[in-house]
Design a protein around this motif. Structure first.
Motif, PDB file in Angstrom:
ATOM      1  N   GLN A  19       0.980   2.105   4.280  1.00  0.00           N
ATOM      2  CA  GLN A  19       0.049   2.497   5.327  1.00  0.00           C
ATOM      3  C   GLN A  19       0.386   1.712   6.586  1.00  0.00           C
ATOM      4  O   GLN A  19       1.068   0.692   6.537  1.00  0.00           O
ATOM      5  CB  GLN A  19      -1.384   2.184   4.896  1.00  0.00           C
ATOM      6  CG  GLN A  19      -1.859   3.003   3.738  1.00  0.00           C
ATOM      7  CD  GLN A  19      -3.264   2.617   3.307  1.00  0.00           C
ATOM      8  OE1 GLN A  19      -3.951   1.841   3.958  1.00  0.00           O
ATOM      9  NE2 GLN A  19      -3.699   3.167   2.185  1.00  0.00           N
ATOM     10  N   PRO A  50       3.216  -5.274   6.415  1.00  0.00           N
ATOM     11  CA  PRO A  50       3.438  -4.524   5.172  1.00  0.00           C
ATOM     12  C   PRO A  50       4.676  -5.057   4.456  1.00  0.00           C
ATOM     13  O   PRO A  50       5.531  -5.694   5.070  1.00  0.00           O
ATOM     14  CB  PRO A  50       3.670  -3.092   5.665  1.00  0.00           C
ATOM     15  CG  PRO A  50       4.238  -3.273   7.025  1.00  0.00           C
ATOM     16  CD  PRO A  50       3.575  -4.494   7.594  1.00  0.00           C
ATOM     17  N   SER A  64       0.868  -1.176   0.000  1.00  0.00           N
ATOM     18  CA  SER A  64       0.000   0.000   0.000  1.00  0.00           C
ATOM     19  C   SER A  64       0.904   1.224   0.000  1.00  0.00           C
ATOM     20  O   SER A  64       2.124   1.100   0.059  1.00  0.00           O
ATOM     21  CB  SER A  64      -0.888   0.004   1.252  1.00  0.00           C
ATOM     22  OG  SER A  64      -0.084   0.091   2.417  1.00  0.00           O
ATOM     23  N   GLN A  69      -0.209  -0.952   8.895  1.00  0.00           N
ATOM     24  CA  GLN A  69      -0.957  -2.198   8.789  1.00  0.00           C
ATOM     25  C   GLN A  69      -0.058  -3.338   9.240  1.00  0.00           C
ATOM     26  O   GLN A  69       1.147  -3.177   9.356  1.00  0.00           O
ATOM     27  CB  GLN A  69      -1.423  -2.411   7.350  1.00  0.00           C
ATOM     28  CG  GLN A  69      -0.282  -2.458   6.350  1.00  0.00           C
ATOM     29  CD  GLN A  69      -0.732  -2.174   4.934  1.00  0.00           C
ATOM     30  OE1 GLN A  69      -0.474  -1.120   4.418  1.00  0.00           O
ATOM     31  NE2 GLN A  69      -1.410  -3.119   4.334  1.00  0.00           N
ATOM     32  N   SER A  70      -0.661  -4.477   9.504  1.00  0.00           N
ATOM     33  CA  SER A  70       0.154  -5.629   9.881  1.00  0.00           C
ATOM     34  C   SER A  70       0.754  -6.241   8.622  1.00  0.00           C
ATOM     35  O   SER A  70       0.133  -6.256   7.562  1.00  0.00           O
ATOM     36  CB  SER A  70      -0.680  -6.667  10.637  1.00  0.00           C
ATOM     37  OG  SER A  70      -1.726  -7.145   9.828  1.00  0.00           O
TER      38      SER A  70
END
Length: 97
Positions: A38, A43, A9, A40-41
């Motif tokens: 972003q 990445p 992302s 997030q878990s």
């Protein structure tokens, strides 16, 4: 560096995966020279070097303006497999503080 890059992302319109290999040394995230996902878990960011190379070193530079802990425990995997989104490649290093 030449290559084809992608990431899971992007944080903003300025944090494209390509920024990580643009040759610029500016580590200010919003300057447009950093790749950033972003929050997030799990990445990931990936580069395809477009040919087989012997990799002898890697330099990872964190953004200067914030959040140095975000790279803690980041894994460096090297190989040519996309199986499990590249996670089947051998782990070569882990970033520790």
């Amino acid at each position: 560096m030449m290559g084809r890059v992608t990431q899971l992302s992007k944080l903003s319109r300025l944090t494209h995966a390509e920024n990580a290999i643009d040759g610029r040394l500016d580590a200010e995230c919003l300057s447009g020279s950093c790749a950033h996902t972003q929050l997030q878990s799990d990445p990931w960011w990936r580069v395809d070097l477009l040919a087989v190379h012997k990799v002898t070193s890697i330099t990872v530079t964190n953004r200067e303006d914030c959040c140095p802990w975000r790279q803690d425990a980041a894994e460096i995997l090297i190989g040519n497999s996309l199986k499990h989104n590249g996670n089947s490649n051998p782990q070569c290093a882990v970033i520790f503080p």
